[in-house]
Design a protein around this motif. Structure first.
Motif, PDB file in Angstrom:
ATOM      1  N   PRO A   1     150.753  43.093 -14.614  1.00  0.00           N
ATOM      2  CA  PRO A   1     152.198  43.086 -14.335  1.00  0.00           C
ATOM      3  C   PRO A   1     153.036  43.636 -15.478  1.00  0.00           C
ATOM      4  CG  PRO A   1     151.185  40.991 -13.737  1.00  0.00           C
ATOM      5  CD  PRO A   1     150.166  41.746 -14.515  1.00  0.00           C
TER       6      PRO A   1
ATOM      7  N   SER B   1     152.637  35.242  -6.061  1.00  0.00           N
ATOM      8  CA  SER B   1     152.100  36.031  -7.169  1.00  0.00           C
ATOM      9  C   SER B   1     151.497  35.175  -8.280  1.00  0.00           C
ATOM     10  CB  SER B   1     153.187  36.954  -7.739  1.00  0.00           C
ATOM     11  OG  SER B   1     153.547  37.938  -6.799  1.00  0.00           O
TER      12      SER B   1
ATOM     13  N   THR C   1     154.675  36.812 -17.542  1.00  0.00           N
ATOM     14  CA  THR C   1     154.705  37.422 -16.222  1.00  0.00           C
ATOM     15  C   THR C   1     155.388  36.512 -15.190  1.00  0.00           C
ATOM     16  OG1 THR C   1     152.448  36.625 -15.873  1.00  0.00           O
ATOM     17  CG2 THR C   1     152.708  38.891 -16.580  1.00  0.00           C
TER      18      THR C   1
ATOM     19  N   THR D   1     158.485  37.548 -12.846  1.00  0.00           N
ATOM     20  CA  THR D   1     158.494  37.283 -11.405  1.00  0.00           C
ATOM     21  C   THR D   1     159.735  36.500 -11.005  1.00  0.00           C
ATOM     22  OG1 THR D   1     156.077  37.220 -11.377  1.00  0.00           O
ATOM     23  CG2 THR D   1     157.213  36.232  -9.505  1.00  0.00           C
TER      24      THR D   1
END
Length: 318
Positions: free
Chosen positions: A120, A259, A296, A300
Motif C-alpha cells: 500500500p 483491507s 497503512t 486507509t
C-alpha cells in the motif's frame, strides 16, 4: 422468493449476515488460501525452479478460471496495451515473490508477508507518479513511517548485529521488489476496472502471465514427479481461490473495513512457518510489521474519510 427466505430466517431467529461480515468471511478464506499457496510454493521449489513453477501456476490458474466465461464473464480487448503492461509487471512480481521464498534464500513465509505489507505504501507513491493524485502531509508522513517499519525489520537488526530481524539477504530484496511490482499493477487495475470485470482481469492476467513466463520457464524446464504435479495443481487452485475470494469479499463489503484484514496473513504465515520449519518471526519483524500496519491503516482511514462524500458506485459483476 427472497422475501420468503428473509421471513423464514427471521422466524428462525437467524438474521442475514451484513455485507461487511460476509466480506470478512471471504477475506479470511482468501488469507488461508494465500498462505496455503505460499506454503506449497516453498515446498515445491525445494525440488524445481521457481520460474518453472510460476509458469505452471499461471497456466493452471487460467484453465481453472476460464470456465467462468461460460457463466457470463465477458472477455474483450479494450485497453489491451494496459492489460499487457499490467500482466507483464504482475508476472515479474509473481516470479520475484517465488524467488524470495525459494529455499535457496530461506526467507520464511511470515517475513515475506511482513515485507509484502509495503505494497500500500508503494501504491501511494505510484498514485502520485502515474495518476497525479495529490498527497498531503498525512499520507506523506504515513508512507515515511511505513518505510521506517521496513528498516526496523531489515536494516536495523543487521546494523546492530541483533537477532530477531528479517533475513537481510537477496530473498528480502526480491520480496520488496515483488511488492513494488504488484503495487504498480494495483494502480493499473484501478483504471482497468472501468472497462473489465474483476474476473475478466483475473483471466487475462493468468493467460498473459503464462505467455510471458514461458520463454524463461523453458530455460529451466524440469520433469517433476507425479506427486509434485499434484502439489503444483493444488497450489494453483489455492491461489485461484485466494484471488477469487478476495475479489468476492471486496465486492460485498466496504474496502475501508476489509483491507486491514489482509494483515491476518502475518499470523497465518507464522503458523505455517512453525508447522514447516519450527520457527517464528523475531521481535524486529513483529515491530517493523506493526509500524507498517499502523501507517497503512492510517492511509486507509484517511481515504475512507475523503471518499465519504463521493457517490457510491456499484461493483461490476463477475
Amino acid at each position: 422468493m427472497a422475501d420468503t427466505d428473509q421471513s423464514s430466517a427471521k422466524s428462525l431467529g437467524r438474521p442475514g449476515l451484513s455485507g461487511n461480515l460476509q466480506g470478512a468471511l471471504w477475506m479470511i478464506i482468501s488469507g488461508v488460501g494465500y498462505t496455503l499457496h505460499l506454503a506449497l510454493a516453498k515446498e515445491i521449489t525445494a525440488d524445481i525452479h521457481p520460474v518453472f513453477l510460476a509458469f505452471w501456476r499461471s497456466f493452471l490458474a487460467f484453465l481453472i478460471a476460464s470456465p467462468f466465461i461460460l457463466f457470463g464473464v465477458k472477455i474483450h480487448f479494450a485497453r489491451f496495451g494496459a492489460l499487457v503492461t499490467r500482466s507483464l509487471i504482475g508476472s515479474m512480481g509473481f516470479v520475484f515473490g517465488l524467488i524470495a521464498i525459494w529455499p535457496v534464500f530461506g526467507l520464511p513465509l511470515a517475513e515475506f508477508n511482513a515485507l509484502s505489507f509495503t505494497r500500500p505504501l508503494f501504491v501511494t507513491l505510484f498514485a502520485v507518479l502515474l495518476l497525479h493524485e495529490k498527497v498531503g502531509i498525512h499520507r506523506t508522513t504515513a508512507v515515511i513511517v511505513g518505510f521506517i517499519g521496513v528498516l526496523v525489520m531489515t536494516v536495523v537488526p543487521a546494523l546492530l548485529g541483533a537477532e530477531g530481524g528479517a533475513h537481510f539477504n537477496v530473498g528480502s530484496i526480491f520480496a520488496i521488489l515483488s511488492s513494488l511490482c504488484f503495487a504498480f499493477t494495483i494502480v493499473l487495475v484501478k483504471s482497468l476496472t472501468g472497462v473489465h470485470s474483476p474476473m475478466a482481469l483475473l483471466i487475462w492476467a493468468n493467460l498473459l502471465s503464462s505467455i510471458f513466463i514461458l520463454p524463461a520457464a523453458l530455460a529451466v524446464w524440469g520433469s517433476p514427479e507425479p506427486a509434485t504435479w499434484l502439489l503444483i495443481f493444488c497450489m494453483a487452485f489455492a491461489g485461484f481461490v485466494a484471488q477469487f475470494c478476495f475479489i468476492k469479499g471486496m465486492s460485498v463489503g466496504d474496502a475501508s473495513f476489509l483491507s486491514p484484514m489482509d494483515y491476518l496473513r502475518l499470523p497465518m504465515g507464522a503458523v505455517a512457518d512453525w508447522v514447516m520449519i519450527r520457527a517464528l518471526p523475531g521481535l524486529f519483524v513483529w515491530a517493523g510489521a506493526g509500524i507498517i500496519v499502523v501507517s497503512t491503516l492510517y492511509i486507509t482511514w484517511r481515504e475512507h474519510r475523503r471518499n465519504q462524500r463521493k457517490p457510491v458506485v456499484p461493483p461490476k459483476p463477475f
